[in-house]
Design a protein around this motif. Structure first.
Motif, PDB file in Angstrom:
ATOM      1  N   ASP A   1     -11.469  13.255  -5.621  1.00  0.00           N
ATOM      2  CA  ASP A   1     -11.537  14.360  -6.053  1.00  0.00           C
ATOM      3  C   ASP A   1      -9.761  15.293  -6.564  1.00  0.00           C
ATOM      4  O   ASP A   1      -9.057  14.670  -5.549  1.00  0.00           O
ATOM      5  N   GLY A   2     -10.046  15.750  -7.260  1.00  0.00           N
ATOM      6  CA  GLY A   2      -8.661  16.285  -8.157  1.00  0.00           C
ATOM      7  C   GLY A   2      -7.420  15.943  -8.714  1.00  0.00           C
ATOM      8  O   GLY A   2      -7.008  15.966  -9.192  1.00  0.00           O
ATOM      9  N   GLY A   3      -7.979  15.038  -9.287  1.00  0.00           N
ATOM     10  CA  GLY A   3      -7.587  14.366  -9.892  1.00  0.00           C
ATOM     11  C   GLY A   3      -6.403  12.582  -9.598  1.00  0.00           C
ATOM     12  O   GLY A   3      -6.085  12.087 -10.777  1.00  0.00           O
ATOM     13  N   GLY A   4      -5.592  12.195  -8.627  1.00  0.00           N
ATOM     14  CA  GLY A   4      -5.440  11.330  -8.439  1.00  0.00           C
ATOM     15  C   GLY A   4      -7.198   9.688  -8.428  1.00  0.00           C
ATOM     16  O   GLY A   4      -7.747  10.033  -8.783  1.00  0.00           O
ATOM     17  N   ASP A   5      -5.796   8.893  -8.112  1.00  0.00           N
ATOM     18  CA  ASP A   5      -7.040   7.716  -8.449  1.00  0.00           C
ATOM     19  C   ASP A   5      -5.816   6.528  -7.626  1.00  0.00           C
ATOM     20  O   ASP A   5      -4.803   6.672  -7.004  1.00  0.00           O
TER      21      ASP A   5
ATOM     22  N   ILE B   1      -0.565  -4.576  -5.045  1.00  0.00           N
ATOM     23  CA  ILE B   1      -0.233  -2.654  -5.409  1.00  0.00           C
ATOM     24  C   ILE B   1      -1.411  -2.118  -4.969  1.00  0.00           C
ATOM     25  O   ILE B   1      -1.768  -2.038  -5.672  1.00  0.00           O
ATOM     26  N   LEU B   2      -1.084  -2.156  -3.641  1.00  0.00           N
ATOM     27  CA  LEU B   2      -2.777  -0.573  -3.397  1.00  0.00           C
ATOM     28  C   LEU B   2      -2.268   0.530  -4.063  1.00  0.00           C
ATOM     29  O   LEU B   2      -0.971   0.641  -2.994  1.00  0.00           O
ATOM     30  N   LEU B   3      -2.142   1.164  -5.139  1.00  0.00           N
ATOM     31  CA  LEU B   3      -0.903   2.369  -5.346  1.00  0.00           C
ATOM     32  C   LEU B   3      -2.204   3.424  -4.867  1.00  0.00           C
ATOM     33  O   LEU B   3      -3.189   4.012  -6.406  1.00  0.00           O
ATOM     34  N   LYS B   4      -1.746   4.563  -4.828  1.00  0.00           N
ATOM     35  CA  LYS B   4      -2.736   6.056  -4.190  1.00  0.00           C
ATOM     36  C   LYS B   4      -1.926   6.789  -4.878  1.00  0.00           C
ATOM     37  O   LYS B   4      -0.864   7.429  -4.682  1.00  0.00           O
ATOM     38  N   ARG B   5      -2.318   7.474  -6.586  1.00  0.00           N
ATOM     39  CA  ARG B   5      -1.517   8.136  -7.326  1.00  0.00           C
ATOM     40  C   ARG B   5      -2.012   9.548  -7.720  1.00  0.00           C
ATOM     41  O   ARG B   5      -3.451   9.829  -7.424  1.00  0.00           O
ATOM     42  N   TYR B   6      -1.230  10.353  -7.333  1.00  0.00           N
ATOM     43  CA  TYR B   6      -1.481  11.754  -6.707  1.00  0.00           C
ATOM     44  C   TYR B   6      -1.514  12.456  -7.412  1.00  0.00           C
ATOM     45  O   TYR B   6      -0.329  12.634  -9.108  1.00  0.00           O
ATOM     46  N   PRO B   7      -2.133  14.097  -8.120  1.00  0.00           N
ATOM     47  CA  PRO B   7      -1.456  14.181  -9.144  1.00  0.00           C
ATOM     48  C   PRO B   7      -0.164  15.770  -9.202  1.00  0.00           C
ATOM     49  O   PRO B   7      -0.472  16.802  -9.362  1.00  0.00           O
ATOM     50  N   VAL B   8       0.884  14.605  -8.888  1.00  0.00           N
ATOM     51  CA  VAL B   8       1.998  15.750  -8.512  1.00  0.00           C
ATOM     52  C   VAL B   8       3.594  15.358  -9.166  1.00  0.00           C
ATOM     53  O   VAL B   8       3.172  14.074  -9.687  1.00  0.00           O
ATOM     54  N   ILE B   9       4.000  16.195 -10.030  1.00  0.00           N
ATOM     55  CA  ILE B   9       5.301  15.925 -10.412  1.00  0.00           C
ATOM     56  C   ILE B   9       6.208  16.037  -9.602  1.00  0.00           C
ATOM     57  O   ILE B   9       6.308  17.378  -9.132  1.00  0.00           O
ATOM     58  N   ALA B  10       7.001  14.871  -9.299  1.00  0.00           N
ATOM     59  CA  ALA B  10       8.282  15.872  -7.812  1.00  0.00           C
ATOM     60  C   ALA B  10       9.811  16.351  -8.149  1.00  0.00           C
ATOM     61  O   ALA B  10      10.418  16.510  -7.861  1.00  0.00           O
ATOM     62  N   GLY B  11       9.765  15.500  -9.810  1.00  0.00           N
ATOM     63  CA  GLY B  11      11.113  15.524 -10.692  1.00  0.00           C
ATOM     64  C   GLY B  11      12.373  14.840 -10.086  1.00  0.00           C
ATOM     65  O   GLY B  11      12.978  14.510 -10.840  1.00  0.00           O
ATOM     66  N   SER B  12      11.925  14.087  -8.458  1.00  0.00           N
ATOM     67  CA  SER B  12      13.045  13.619  -8.692  1.00  0.00           C
ATOM     68  C   SER B  12      12.982  12.702  -7.062  1.00  0.00           C
ATOM     69  O   SER B  12      11.728  14.039  -6.020  1.00  0.00           O
ATOM     70  N   GLY B  13      13.218  12.085  -6.281  1.00  0.00           N
ATOM     71  CA  GLY B  13      12.756  11.233  -5.322  1.00  0.00           C
ATOM     72  C   GLY B  13      13.521  10.086  -4.706  1.00  0.00           C
ATOM     73  O   GLY B  13      14.254   9.409  -5.928  1.00  0.00           O
ATOM     74  N   LYS B  14      12.979   9.038  -4.090  1.00  0.00           N
ATOM     75  CA  LYS B  14      12.775   7.205  -3.702  1.00  0.00           C
ATOM     76  C   LYS B  14      11.790   7.103  -4.691  1.00  0.00           C
ATOM     77  O   LYS B  14      10.514   7.312  -4.939  1.00  0.00           O
TER      78      LYS B  14
ATOM     79  N   VAL C   1       1.246  -1.359  -0.129  1.00  0.00           N
ATOM     80  CA  VAL C   1       0.035   0.177   0.098  1.00  0.00           C
ATOM     81  C   VAL C   1       0.494   1.317   0.460  1.00  0.00           C
ATOM     82  O   VAL C   1       1.620   1.317   0.779  1.00  0.00           O
ATOM     83  N   VAL C   2       0.775   1.373  -1.110  1.00  0.00           N
ATOM     84  CA  VAL C   2       1.905   3.442  -1.175  1.00  0.00           C
ATOM     85  C   VAL C   2       1.526   4.154  -2.038  1.00  0.00           C
ATOM     86  O   VAL C   2       0.525   4.306  -2.667  1.00  0.00           O
ATOM     87  N   GLY C   3       1.738   5.275  -1.516  1.00  0.00           N
ATOM     88  CA  GLY C   3       1.249   6.437  -2.918  1.00  0.00           C
ATOM     89  C   GLY C   3       2.176   6.990  -3.687  1.00  0.00           C
ATOM     90  O   GLY C   3       3.612   6.922  -3.157  1.00  0.00           O
ATOM     91  N   VAL C   4       2.154   7.322  -4.920  1.00  0.00           N
ATOM     92  CA  VAL C   4       2.858   7.250  -5.838  1.00  0.00           C
ATOM     93  C   VAL C   4       2.763   8.830  -6.668  1.00  0.00           C
ATOM     94  O   VAL C   4       1.780   9.193  -6.779  1.00  0.00           O
ATOM     95  N   THR C   5       3.437   9.451  -7.190  1.00  0.00           N
ATOM     96  CA  THR C   5       3.714  10.902  -7.956  1.00  0.00           C
ATOM     97  C   THR C   5       3.416   9.802  -9.383  1.00  0.00           C
ATOM     98  O   THR C   5       3.617   8.850  -9.622  1.00  0.00           O
ATOM     99  N   LEU C   6       2.763  11.125 -10.131  1.00  0.00           N
ATOM    100  CA  LEU C   6       2.815  10.870 -11.979  1.00  0.00           C
ATOM    101  C   LEU C   6       4.230  10.266 -12.068  1.00  0.00           C
ATOM    102  O   LEU C   6       4.189   9.250 -12.676  1.00  0.00           O
TER     103      LEU C   6
ATOM    104  N   GLU D   1      -4.197  15.346   0.175  1.00  0.00           N
ATOM    105  CA  GLU D   1      -4.624  14.562   1.540  1.00  0.00           C
ATOM    106  C   GLU D   1      -5.151  13.452   0.289  1.00  0.00           C
ATOM    107  O   GLU D   1      -5.830  13.744  -0.578  1.00  0.00           O
ATOM    108  N   GLY D   2      -5.305  12.823   0.953  1.00  0.00           N
ATOM    109  CA  GLY D   2      -6.271  11.216   0.234  1.00  0.00           C
ATOM    110  C   GLY D   2      -7.623  11.759   1.054  1.00  0.00           C
ATOM    111  O   GLY D   2      -8.343  12.045   0.763  1.00  0.00           O
TER     112      GLY D   2
END
Length: 214
Positions: free
Chosen positions: A178-182, A143-156, A7-12, A28-29
């Motif tokens: 709401d806001g574009g994620g899923d 994988i329960l993927l929480k995809r957020y409408p965010v670009i990080a550019g770098s990270g882990k 279970v994890v959140g992830v950027t685009l 927020e989720g």
């Protein structure tokens, strides 16, 4: 055979946290989704305020790396998921940090395979971080993927340090935010490509990574 779900959140662009492990750039989720679908990942000390005095219905075992566990430890909480069996993968955490918690210092894949081989109707949840997820990737079934409408550019990345070993997953469910994620549940359907295990049998600490749980 029990199921291991990550279970994890992830950027685009595929990052789960910044290089320093911070996740405060995520919006927020969907709290209602969490309470309805994955109430087990709500930490024990705040479950009462959400009316979660109920038996576990999906998971009975929680896995996390040192970094994720450290977030709770800094607050004086030694068993953040006391409503489940709890395992922390770390070479540096003291084995006696909490009598009812299991610290896995070596052979994380072996430990997880033993847990999966147990009988029982409930599954195993992995909440963080990306380094231990990279080690355990060969045994991750969902994988329960929480995809957020965010670009990080770098990270882990989602599976930091994992070997190249393509595997096919199929999406079995999706819930829009709401806001574009899923939230999407992906299930492994192809084990034809042998996954190469890490060259080290030791358990990596997960570099101060957030647990990605609301």
């Amino acid at each position: 055979m029990r199921t291991l779900t990550y279970v994890v959140g992830v950027t685009l662009d595929g990052y789960v946290c910044a290089e320093d492990g911070s996740i405060d750039f995520f919006p927020e989720g969907d709290t209602d989704f969490h309470l309805r679908e994955i109430p087990e990942i709500v930490p024990t000390h705040i479950r009462a305020q959400f009316g979660l005095d109920v038996p576990n219905g999906r998971f009975d075992t929680m896995l996390q790396g040192r970094g994720s566990y450290e977030l709770a430890l800094r607050e004086g909480i030694t068993r953040p998921f006391a409503h489940m069996r709890e395992y922390v993968f770390s070479r540096t955490l003291s084995a006696d940090v909490e009598p009812t918690l299991t610290v896995v210092a070596d052979d994380p894949l072996g430990a997880v395979r033993a847990l999966k081989a147990e009988s029982g109707p409930l599954g195993i949840c992995l909440v963080g971080g990306p380094s231990i997820a990279g080690v355990l990737l060969p045994e991750i079934d969902e994988i329960l993927l929480k995809r957020y409408p965010v670009i990080a550019g770098s990270g882990k990345s989602l599976f930091e340090g994992a070997d190249f070993a393509p595997a096919v997953f199929a999406r079995t469910n999706r819930h829009d935010i709401d806001g574009g994620g899923d939230y999407s549940l992906w299930r492994r359907v192809d084990r034809r490509t042998p996954a190469r295990e890490s060259t080290s049998a030791s358990s990596p600490d997960d570099q101060r990574t957030g647990a990605q749980a609301e």
